[in-house]
Design a protein around this motif. Sequence first.
Motif, PDB file in Angstrom:
ATOM      1  N   LEU A  39      17.663  19.996 -19.600  1.00 36.65           N
ATOM      2  CA  LEU A  39      18.850  19.160 -19.787  1.00 36.65           C
ATOM      3  C   LEU A  39      19.608  19.539 -21.053  1.00 36.65           C
ATOM      4  O   LEU A  39      20.845  19.605 -21.055  1.00 36.65           O
ATOM      5  CB  LEU A  39      18.471  17.683 -19.829  1.00 36.65           C
ATOM      6  N   ALA A  40      18.884  19.801 -22.122  1.00 37.51           N
ATOM      7  CA  ALA A  40      19.532  20.192 -23.375  1.00 37.51           C
ATOM      8  C   ALA A  40      20.289  21.498 -23.194  1.00 37.51           C
ATOM      9  O   ALA A  40      21.426  21.638 -23.676  1.00 37.51           O
ATOM     10  CB  ALA A  40      18.496  20.333 -24.487  1.00 37.51           C
ATOM     11  N   GLN A  41      19.696  22.446 -22.492  1.00 40.64           N
ATOM     12  CA  GLN A  41      20.383  23.722 -22.275  1.00 40.64           C
ATOM     13  C   GLN A  41      21.620  23.550 -21.405  1.00 40.64           C
ATOM     14  O   GLN A  41      22.639  24.206 -21.633  1.00 40.64           O
ATOM     15  CB  GLN A  41      19.427  24.738 -21.653  1.00 40.64           C
ATOM     16  N   VAL A  42      21.553  22.672 -20.416  1.00 38.43           N
ATOM     17  CA  VAL A  42      22.708  22.431 -19.538  1.00 38.43           C
ATOM     18  C   VAL A  42      23.801  21.696 -20.300  1.00 38.43           C
ATOM     19  O   VAL A  42      24.978  22.065 -20.225  1.00 38.43           O
ATOM     20  CB  VAL A  42      22.277  21.639 -18.278  1.00 38.43           C
ATOM     21  N   ILE A  43      23.432  20.674 -21.045  1.00 32.09           N
ATOM     22  CA  ILE A  43      24.420  19.869 -21.767  1.00 32.09           C
ATOM     23  C   ILE A  43      25.085  20.674 -22.886  1.00 32.09           C
ATOM     24  O   ILE A  43      26.289  20.555 -23.115  1.00 32.09           O
ATOM     25  CB  ILE A  43      23.762  18.582 -22.326  1.00 32.09           C
ATOM     26  N   LEU A  44      24.306  21.500 -23.571  1.00 34.99           N
ATOM     27  CA  LEU A  44      24.838  22.260 -24.699  1.00 34.99           C
ATOM     28  C   LEU A  44      25.582  23.530 -24.279  1.00 34.99           C
ATOM     29  O   LEU A  44      26.183  24.189 -25.125  1.00 34.99           O
ATOM     30  CB  LEU A  44      23.717  22.604 -25.676  1.00 34.99           C
ATOM     31  N   SER A  45      25.541  23.879 -23.003  1.00 37.46           N
ATOM     32  CA  SER A  45      26.259  25.077 -22.555  1.00 37.46           C
ATOM     33  C   SER A  45      27.731  24.738 -22.359  1.00 37.46           C
ATOM     34  O   SER A  45      28.098  23.600 -22.084  1.00 37.46           O
ATOM     35  CB  SER A  45      25.660  25.617 -21.259  1.00 37.46           C
ATOM     36  N   SER A  46      28.562  25.734 -22.527  1.00 37.13           N
ATOM     37  CA  SER A  46      29.996  25.505 -22.353  1.00 37.13           C
ATOM     38  C   SER A  46      30.458  26.124 -21.037  1.00 37.13           C
ATOM     39  O   SER A  46      29.855  27.062 -20.531  1.00 37.13           O
ATOM     40  CB  SER A  46      30.768  26.124 -23.512  1.00 37.13           C
ATOM     41  N   GLY A  47      31.493  25.579 -20.490  1.00 38.17           N
ATOM     42  CA  GLY A  47      32.040  26.100 -19.246  1.00 38.17           C
ATOM     43  C   GLY A  47      31.363  25.500 -18.029  1.00 38.17           C
ATOM     44  O   GLY A  47      30.449  24.678 -18.134  1.00 38.17           O
ATOM     45  N   PRO A  48      31.823  25.917 -16.856  1.00 40.29           N
ATOM     46  CA  PRO A  48      31.257  25.368 -15.618  1.00 40.29           C
ATOM     47  C   PRO A  48      29.823  25.856 -15.392  1.00 40.29           C
ATOM     48  O   PRO A  48      29.465  26.958 -15.796  1.00 40.29           O
ATOM     49  CB  PRO A  48      32.194  25.894 -14.526  1.00 40.29           C
ATOM     50  N   ILE A  49      29.041  24.995 -14.767  1.00 36.85           N
ATOM     51  CA  ILE A  49      27.651  25.332 -14.472  1.00 36.85           C
ATOM     52  C   ILE A  49      27.607  25.966 -13.079  1.00 36.85           C
ATOM     53  O   ILE A  49      27.867  25.303 -12.085  1.00 36.85           O
ATOM     54  CB  ILE A  49      26.742  24.082 -14.496  1.00 36.85           C
ATOM     55  N   GLY A  50      27.294  27.232 -13.030  1.00 39.49           N
ATOM     56  CA  GLY A  50      27.191  27.952 -11.767  1.00 39.49           C
ATOM     57  C   GLY A  50      25.907  28.759 -11.744  1.00 39.49           C
ATOM     58  O   GLY A  50      25.014  28.585 -12.589  1.00 39.49           O
ATOM     59  N   TYR A  51      25.843  29.672 -10.797  1.00 42.79           N
ATOM     60  CA  TYR A  51      24.638  30.496 -10.657  1.00 42.79           C
ATOM     61  C   TYR A  51      24.354  31.285 -11.930  1.00 42.79           C
ATOM     62  O   TYR A  51      23.201  31.381 -12.359  1.00 42.79           O
ATOM     63  CB  TYR A  51      24.781  31.460  -9.468  1.00 42.79           C
ATOM     64  N   ASP A  52      25.394  31.837 -12.540  1.00 45.51           N
ATOM     65  CA  ASP A  52      25.202  32.654 -13.747  1.00 45.51           C
ATOM     66  C   ASP A  52      24.574  31.849 -14.885  1.00 45.51           C
ATOM     67  O   ASP A  52      23.706  32.346 -15.598  1.00 45.51           O
ATOM     68  CB  ASP A  52      26.528  33.255 -14.203  1.00 45.51           C
TER      69      ASP A  52
END
Length: 121
Positions: A39-52
């Motif tokens: 969750l921390a990695q998803v929340i702290l990432s920028s841009g849309p969440i896709g396969y990459d």
Amino acid sequence: MAVNYGSKRTVVGAHYGTGDWLAQRFTGALMVIFTLVVLAQVILSSGPIGYDKWAGIFASQWMKVLTFAVIVALAWHAWVGMRNVWMDYVKPVGMRMTLQALTIAWLIGCAGWAFQVLWRL
């Protein structure tokens, strides 16, 4: 004169209680930690969440090892729970042993498949 209230209780069963309780708590805690890390990695990432992004999260070796440890913990957690269900509710020994063997085979198969997915074998 000693007073005896009732009959002496006969203890039966496999006596897995404390070990099972600790296993469930340990594996549950590991799964919570893993969930928080993802969750921390998803929340702290920028841009849309896709396969990459998902592939990037699970690309590093430490994340693959953590993920596989959580998969093993999940299998252990499921085994303890299902073994207890089979022991409590399936009385014919042959049927119970068959269900336990099938459960073990299924869990090992799932862990093996997860290993293949993580390391692209």
